[in-house]
Design an enzyme around this catalytic site. Structure first.
Site, PDB file in Angstrom:
ATOM      1  CG  HIS A 155      29.971 -12.402  -1.605  1.00 53.78           C
ATOM      2  ND1 HIS A 155      30.109 -13.592  -2.271  1.00 53.78           N
ATOM      3  CD2 HIS A 155      30.270 -11.436  -2.520  1.00 53.78           C
ATOM      4  CE1 HIS A 155      30.502 -13.364  -3.519  1.00 53.78           C
ATOM      5  NE2 HIS A 155      30.593 -12.057  -3.705  1.00 53.78           N
ATOM      6  CB  SER A 276      10.432 -16.180  24.105  1.00 53.71           C
ATOM      7  OG  SER A 276      10.833 -17.213  24.986  1.00 53.71           O
ATOM      8  CE  LYS A 282      14.205 -14.923  21.511  1.00 52.72           C
ATOM      9  NZ  LYS A 282      15.198 -14.925  20.452  1.00 52.72           N
ATOM     10  CD  GLU A 289      11.934 -17.013  12.830  1.00 54.16           C
ATOM     11  OE1 GLU A 289      12.998 -17.489  13.243  1.00 54.16           O
ATOM     12  OE2 GLU A 289      10.972 -16.758  13.597  1.00 54.16           O
TER      13      GLU A 289
END
Ligand code: ARG
Length: 465
Positions: A155, A276, A282, A289
Site C-alpha cells: 500500500h 527543466s 531540476k 515517465e
C-alpha cells in the site's frame, strides 16, 4: 500500377486510392516479402512452372531489387497500393513479362500473412535481446545490493524490511516471464500461410511444406482458410507487448518515486535524466515517465487490433490491413523504450545509507516481534495484539522500538522480555527470512544464480543459438 485492373473500365476514384493505400507503412515488409518470393519462385520451378533459366533470372532480379531497395534506388510511388504491388512493379521493370509469372499460385492474402509472421518472428528476437539487457542491468544492481536493507512496502506504506536486491530481482522475474511468453508465442507463430492462395489453396502442384521449411517455419498451415484469416499471432504478440509495457510502467513508477526528494533512494545518472527549461535545479526522471506513459499505446494497440478482428467473417477481409500499424508501433515502441530503461537502471546510483536508515522506519520490525512470541508459544492473535499495543505506546511516547527500556517493554505486555529486543535488528530480520523465495541475502544470491542461467538461455535463443 494495379494488380487487379482486368475487369474494370475506369480507374479508381482518388478517395478510394487514398483510403486503400498501405505502402507508406507496409514498406518495412520488403525484406520479408522478397524472402517469401524467392521461396515461391523455387517452388514454382520444382513444379515445372519456371525453367531453370527463368528461375535463375527471377532470383537474380529479386536479389537486385533487394539491393535497390536497400540503397534507396527503388522506392514506392504514389501509384503503388501496397508493398506487394510495388515489388511486383520492380520485378516487371527488371524482367518484363517473366516478372508476371511469380504471382501464380499466390495471393496477397497468403503473402501478407506470411510477411507479417516473418517480420514479427525476426523482431521478437530483437525485443528479447533488449529485454535481456534490461534484466542484466537489474541483476547487476541486485548483486551489489543483496545485503542492502530497504523499506519493503505494501500500500506504499512501510511494511517489512527487504533486501533491495530482492526488490530489483522481483522485476527481473516479471521480464523473464515476458520473454518466456514470447518464446511460447514463437512456437505458435511458426506456421507458414504460403500456399493458401486467396483462401482455398492452389490447383498448381506447389509444395507448401517445402516453402515453410525454407522460410524457417516449423510447418505449413493445415487449413488455407484459417491461414489467410487468422491474426491471432498478431493479437497475441500485442498482448505480450502490452504486458511488457505494463511491467515497464510499474518499474518506471518505482524509479520516479525512488528518485524523488521524499525517497532519495537513487540518484539518476545525468545521461539518463533531463532538466527543466525554467527551474535550473531540476533533474527529472523522464525516461521512467516515458516508460510508464508508453504503456498506454502498447495496451491501446492490443485493443485496436482485437476490435478490428471481432466479428470478421472468414476469410480475408480488407479490415485485416489494419493489423500492421498497431503491430509496427508496438515493436518500435519497445525497441525505443527498452534500451533507455536498461541504461537508466545500469547507471543509477543507489543511496545505500538512505535505504538502510529508513528500512526499520514505521515500526517495520513489528512482525518480527510478533513472530518471536509465536516461537515462544503465544497464539499469533495474542502476539499481534500485544505488538499493536506496543506500537501505540511508542507513538504516544514518541519512541522507536529500539529506544524502549526493559521496564517499558514488560509494562506494555508480560509477553515481552528484555531479550525480545534480539529480533529488533534489520539484518537479523532479513537473514531470518531464509526459506525458499524469502528476502534473506543468501536466498537473493541463490535467485541470482538461477536467474543468470535463465537469462543466458534467453540471450542464446534471441541470437539464434
Ligand atoms: N495490403 C493488404 C493487407 O495488408 C494486402 C492484401 C490485400 N488483399 C486483397 N485481396 N485486397 O492486408
Amino acid at each position: 500500377m494495379r494488380l487487379w485492373g482486368g475487369r474494370f473500365e475506369g480507374g479508381p476514384a482518388d478517395a478510394l486510392t487514398r483510403l486503400s493505400v498501405s505502402v507508406h507503412f507496409d514498406w518495412r515488409l520488403v525484406p520479408y516479402d522478397l524472402l517469401a518470393s524467392r521461396a515461391h519462385a523455387r517452388v514454382l520451378h520444382r513444379a515445372g512452372l519456371l525453367t531453370e533459366d527463368e528461375l535463375g533470372r527471377m532470383i537474380g532480379a529479386l536479389d537486385d531489387l533487394e539491393r535497390a531497395c536497400k540503397a534507396g534506388e527503388f522506392r514506392p510511388t504514389v501509384a503503388d497500393e501496397d508493398v506487394h504491388t510495388a515489388l511486383e512493379r520492380g520485378l516487371l521493370e527488371r524482367l518484363g513479362t517473366l516478372g508476371g509469372k511469380l504471382r501464380a499460385g499466390r495471393s496477397r492474402n497468403d503473402q501478407v500473412a506470411t510477411d507479417l509472421r516473418l517480420y514479427l518472428r525476426d523482431h521478437v528476437r530483437h525485443i528479447v535481446s533488449r529485454l535481456v539487457e534490461l534484466e542484466t542491468a537489474l541483476m547487476s544492481q541486485a548483486e551489489q545490493h543483496a545485503e542492502t536493507a530497504a523499506p519493503g512496502m505494501t500500500h506504499l506504506q512501510h511494511a517489512q524490511p527487504v533486501s533491495f536486491g530482492h526488490q530489483l530481482l522481483a522485476h527481473v522475474h516479471a521480464f523473464a516471464r515476458d520473454i518466456e511468453r514470447l518464446r511460447d508465442w514463437d512456437r505458435r507463430a511458426a506456421v507458414s500461410p504460403l500456399g493458401s492462395g486467396a483462401l482455398a489453396g492452389s490447383s498448381l502442384p506447389l509444395d507448401p511444406q517445402a516453402v515453410a521449411r525454407e522460410l524457417g517455419f516449423d510447418s505449413a498451415a493445415p487449413n488455407s482458410m484459417d491461414a489467410v484469416a487468422d491474426r491471432d499471432f498478431a493479437a497475441e504478440f500485442l498482448f505480450d507487448a502490452a504486458m511488457i509495457g505494463m511491467h515497464l510502467s510499474r518499474l518506471g513508477e518505482e524509479i520516479v518515486l525512488w528518485a524523488s526528494q521524499e525517497f532519495r533512494w537513487i540518484e539518476m545518472d545525468d545521461a539518463y535524466s533531463t532538466g527543466s527549461s525554467i527551474m535550473p535545479q531540476k533533474k527529472n526522471p523522464d525516461v521512467a515517465e516515458l516508460a510508464r506513459g508508453k504503456s498506454g499505446r502498447l495496451i491501446g494497440n492490443l485493443m485496436s487490433l482485437l476490435t478490428t478482428l471481432k466479428g470478421l467473417p472468414l476469410t480475408y477481409n480488407r479490415d485485416l490491413q489494419e493489423d500492421k500499424e498497431p503491430v509496427f508501433d508496438s515493436v518500435d515502441t519497445l525497441l525505443l523504450v527498452l534500451p533507455a530503461v536498461a541504461g537508466l537502471v545500469a547507471t543509477m546510483r543507489v543511496n545505500t545509507a538512505k535505504l538502510e536508515s529508513s528500512a526499520p522506519d514505521g515500526f517495520a520490525l513489528a512482525t518480527d516481534l510478533a513472530e518471536l512470541l509465536v516461537r515462544r508459544g503465544v497464539p499469533f492473535r495474542e502476539a499481534h495484539e500485544a505488538v499493536g499495543h506496543l506500537v501505540v505506546w511508542c507513538q504516544v511516547n514518541d519512541k522507536d522500538f529500539d529506544e524502549l527500556t526493559d521496564e517499558e517493554l514488560v509494562k506494555v505486555s508480560p509477553h515481552f522480555t528484555p531479550d525480545s529486543r534480539e529480533v529488533l535488528s534489520v539484518p537479523g530480520a532479513l537473514a531470518a527470512r531464509k526459506a525458499h523465495g524469502g528476502t534473506a541475502p543468501d536466498r537473493v544470491r541463490d535467485q541470482l544464480v538461477a536467474l543468470r542461467e535463465t537469462v543466458d538461455g534467453q540471450a542464446a535463443w534471441a541470437s539464434g543459438n
